[in-house]
Design an enzyme around this catalytic site. Structure first.
Site, short mmCIF file in Angstrom:
data_model
loop_
_atom_site.label_atom_id
_atom_site.label_comp_id
_atom_site.label_asym_id
_atom_site.label_seq_id
_atom_site.Cartn_x
_atom_site.Cartn_y
_atom_site.Cartn_z
N SER A 265 0.87 -1.19 0.00
CA SER A 265 0.00 0.00 0.00
C SER A 265 0.89 1.23 0.00
O SER A 265 2.07 1.14 0.30
CB SER A 265 -0.86 0.02 1.27
OG SER A 265 -0.03 0.39 2.39
N ASP A 266 0.33 2.37 -0.32
CA ASP A 266 1.09 3.59 -0.09
C ASP A 266 0.96 3.93 1.40
O ASP A 266 0.20 3.32 2.15
CB ASP A 266 0.61 4.73 -1.01
CG ASP A 266 1.69 5.77 -1.22
OD1 ASP A 266 1.67 6.46 -2.25
OD2 ASP A 266 2.59 5.89 -0.36
N TRP A 267 1.70 4.96 1.80
CA TRP A 267 1.82 5.32 3.21
C TRP A 267 0.45 5.54 3.85
O TRP A 267 -0.26 6.45 3.48
CB TRP A 267 2.66 6.60 3.31
CG TRP A 267 3.03 7.00 4.68
CD1 TRP A 267 2.22 7.57 5.62
CD2 TRP A 267 4.32 6.87 5.29
NE1 TRP A 267 2.92 7.82 6.77
CE2 TRP A 267 4.22 7.40 6.60
CE3 TRP A 267 5.55 6.37 4.88
CZ2 TRP A 267 5.29 7.43 7.49
CZ3 TRP A 267 6.63 6.40 5.75
CH2 TRP A 267 6.49 6.91 7.02
N ASP A 268 0.09 4.65 4.79
CA ASP A 268 -1.13 4.86 5.59
C ASP A 268 -2.40 4.73 4.74
O ASP A 268 -3.50 5.01 5.19
CB ASP A 268 -1.09 6.26 6.23
CG ASP A 268 -1.92 6.32 7.51
OD1 ASP A 268 -2.36 7.45 7.86
OD2 ASP A 268 -2.15 5.26 8.13
N ALA A 269 -2.27 4.27 3.49
CA ALA A 269 -3.41 4.30 2.56
C ALA A 269 -4.50 3.32 2.96
O ALA A 269 -5.66 3.51 2.59
CB ALA A 269 -2.92 4.01 1.14
#
Ligand code: GLC
Length: 736
Positions: A265-269
């Site tokens: 995932s992207d950061w915190d997505a």
């Protein structure tokens, strides 16, 4: 091996790494499996216990090799199963030696530049223990308001696909287990570059047909190049955020493309799925993300918090979880981390060494695009000049020239343009210097006087203007894309002295330059050129090197034209220079239907300021004798399209020969032109070469209304030339 919807389609035997991953997986507890799916940010809180307990599979943003080796030691020797860590870092245009921003490198139209840059970045990053990077960024974008256009490889699927695949090869080398190879990551899957309004993180609405014909192809090219991982985008695509998008991650990526790497995932997505309003809470977000097939969670800890209960309640099958963990373990075996988890910096070349700097300089030289050169103002003559005024806030700023998203590059390694002018001048001519502005955004005019004064006293003024690096990149979008601050005023004041101006623009995006075009004699677009930007730019201005860059993205006249791109659709009322009227030419009380009923703006027309593929040289190229190998070909055959290119000048040069093709009628409307081939061709003065492109009918395929990838019989036009406005054309047919 665990059978699941992700791996069920496998029909070929397991690789050695896969077999080892399977064997290891069978020994793992649920807690250890979830640990592999968790990536945490390094460089801060104590990770030792979590690693020791098998709760962490990857760390990002730790680049102290001693600390990385300690983390690996704990993972290998103190955790129950001794599973090494993936160490991730953004290395998108260099690690210590910084190359031009990706959009700039794309302007080289040279896969070797991108591949070498990535290989050097990989070597320098690997010397610190990094074994995974989140690049190439291959989002197609046609919106220069979007800050992340700087990280992209431009507007065209074909160019982006070729260059993105080159970066994958550069990062991953001949094999992932080589000590200077690092795993690459194709991002951001998918459609992030179409965010509405050019606003980062915004929603993107892309019809599936457009998605498949424009936004997906570069990712397929990266997959074909063997990219080890994908990253899911922050953005929601047609209302479904990528981190929870089963259509993207399972149907397209795994079912259709048989990708057997893993998705991060992207950061915190994953947590942001609830912020999007896609899920009601973290638990549902985890359910959606695992269901979509997101193998690893970056930065947040929802997988650790909620997967145990979701498994216990039967909401997630452990077999499904196994296939998510399998992809992560497989990569760790492929990287050779179980056998070589530790890094000895002494085994690597020194970062920022002369070879790396030379490569960065070559890349910067090939990335700069000459946009204007009135009366052959350039190249400047070192021996004919008496004095040069160097002006502008970006002339001597080693930090700003590095560009966006640089975490390990250091400004003190930079060679600035001012330094390079002094180095080149020696005692041949006088160099006067005035910044004129305290920063690229400064609105005050206090420094203008000094700049105007030195310009008035000099034979030529070289102005280094544009954007500071912070004005592009993630979350740094602009609604206006003109020269910031009081730059235009400064250019006007310097122009008023009568001294000729050479404008060098450093920026992370196309800028609208219309208001200064007629004030300057020459424009060299340098993007953010990286560590060696200074010498590269000055060598180009003084003719030591020859400009050869071509635009990877269209430059709008006005921001209101955005999105503007060459591969547009013809519409039912295509504009032409004959059928449009400029706002200043409208007769008073003009009749309602008098202005040309076609697709244009009254105040901007329909063409860009500078078109995709455009770039001048210090010579002139002539194209002639464009011939087809056949008037028509059958489906499955290949047509050869050839032309003669001549260097009509007195200096050797390289031309980027470009081939564009139009499918005249399709099951869905087709672009007026599409890039289908390009090649850098070196030519001695006066030399002619025959350049040929072989196009198989498969290369003219597109997704039709039924989402079938088909090539249709019918008529095609082809053009060849030095930019997307190429005039030399021919036509051919594909028979039933
Ligand atoms: C960022 C970016 C992504 C990057 C990641 C790790 O927010 O969206 O491109 O790779 O976080 O730094």
């Amino acid at each position: 091996m665990p059978q699941s919807s992700i791996t069920a389609k496998r029909s070929y035997p397991l690789s050695s790494s896969e077999a080892k991953a399977c064997s290891l997986l069978e020994q793992m507890t649920l807690e250890e499996k979830i640990g592999q799916m968790s990536q945490v940010n390094g460089g801060g809180w104590n990770l030792h216990d979590a690693i020791r307990n098998g709760h962490i599979g990857s760390v990002l943003n730790e680049v102290d090799v001693e600390k990385v080796n300690e983390l690996q030691r704990i993972a290998m020797q103190e955790s129950r199963l001794g599973i090494p860590l993936l160490i991730g870092r953004d290395v998108i245009h260099g690690f210590k030696t910084i190359f031009p921003i990706p959009l700039g490198q794309a302007a080289s139209w040279d896969p070797k530049v991108l591949e070498q840059g990535a290989a050097i970045a990989a070597t320098e990053a690997a010397s610190t223990g990094v074994n995974w990077t989140f690049a190439p960024m291959i989002d197609i974008t046609r919106d220069p308001r979007w800050g992340r256009i700087a990280e992209s490889l431009g507007e065209d699927p074909y160019l982006c696909g070729v260059l993105g695949a080159a970066m994958v090869r550069g990062f991953q080398g001949n094999q992932l287990s080589d000590s200077n190879s690092i795993a690459a990551c194709a991002k951001h899957f998918v459609g992030y570059g179409a965010v509405e309004g050019g606003l980062d993180y915004n929603t993107a609405n892309i019809p599936e047909n457009e998605l498949r014909n424009v936004y997906l192809p570069p990712f397929k090219q990266a997959l074909n190049a063997g990219v080890a991982t994908f990253m899911a985008s922050f953005s929601d695509l047609n209302g479904v955020p990528a981190a929870g998008n089963e259509f993207l991650m399972r149907q397209i990526l795994r079912e259709e493309w048989c990708f057997n790497g893993f998705v991060v995932s992207d950061w915190d997505a994953i947590r942001e799925l609830t912020v999007h309003g896609f899920t009601a809470n973290d638990r549902d977000a985890v359910l959606e993300a695992t269901n979509a097939g997101i193998n690893m969670e970056m930065a947040s800890s929802l997988y650790k918090d909620h997967i145990p209960s979701l498994i216990a309640e039967g909401k997630i099958e452990e077999a499904e979880l196994d296939s998510l963990v399998f992809g992560i373990l497989k990569l760790k075996f492929e990287l050779g981390l179980f056998d070589n988890p530790y890094t000895d910096p002494g085994q690597f070349p020194q970062p920022v060494n002369p070879d790396h700097l030379q490569a960065a300089r070559d890349a910067a030289e090939r990335s700069c695009v000459l946009l204007k050169n009135d009366h052959q103002m350039l190249p400047l003559s070192r021996d004919a000049l008496g004095s040069v005024a160097v002006i502008g806030p970006l002339a001597d700023d080693g930090y700003e020239q590095l560009g966006t998203w640089v975490f390990d590059g250091e400004a003190h390694h930079s060679h600035t343009c001012l330094q390079a002018v002094h180095d080149l001048a020696g005692d041949a001519f006088e160099v006067r210097w005035a910044s004129g502005m305290s920063s690229s955004r400064s609105r005050d005019h206090d420094g203008h006087h000094e700049a105007v004064k030195i310009a008035a006293e000099s034979d030529v003024a070289i102005m280094f203007m544009g954007e500071e690096s912070i004005l592009s990149g993630e979350a740094h979008c602009r609604a206006e894309i003109d020269l910031p601050g009081s730059q235009e005023a400064l250019i006007n004041e310097v122009a008023a002295t009568g001294t000729s101006i050479v404008l060098v623009v450093m920026a992370g995006r196309p800028l609208t330059l219309g208001s200064v075009l007629d004030k300057v004699s020459a424009i060299l677009y340098a993007w953010h050129p990286g560590t060696m930007g200074g010498p590269a730019i000055i060598d180009l201005l003084f003719g030591v090197a020859m400009p050869s860059g071509k635009l990877p993205v269209s430059f709008p006249r006005l921001v209101g034209q955005v999105p503007i791109y060459y591969a547009r659709k013809n519409t039912g009322r295509p504009p032409s220079h004959e059928n449009i009227t400029h706002i200043d030419e409208i007769d008073g009380r003009a009749a309602q239907t008098s202005l040309g009923m076609s697709a244009f703006h009254l105040d901007a027309g329909f063409t860009p300021q500078f078109p995709f593929g455009f770039g001048l040289s210090y010579t002139h190229f002539d194209y002639r004798e464009f011939e087809r190998s056949a008037e028509s070909i059958a489906m499955g055959e290949t047509i050869t399209l050839s032309a003669t290119v001549q260097n009509c000048g007195s200096r050797e040069a390289e031309e980027v020969v470009q081939l564009y093709i139009r499918d005249l009628a399709g099951n869905v409307t087709r672009p007026v032109r599409e890039l289908k081939g390009f090649r850098r061709v070196p030519l001695a003065p006066g030399e002619s070469k025959r350049v040929s492109f072989e196009i198989h009918t498969d290369e003219l395929a597109f997704h039709n209304r039924k989402m079938e990838l088909v090539t249709e019989p019918g008529g095609f036009h082809a053009w060849i030339g030095g930019d997307s406005n190429a005039h030399l054309w021919t036509e051919f047919q594909i028979r039933e």
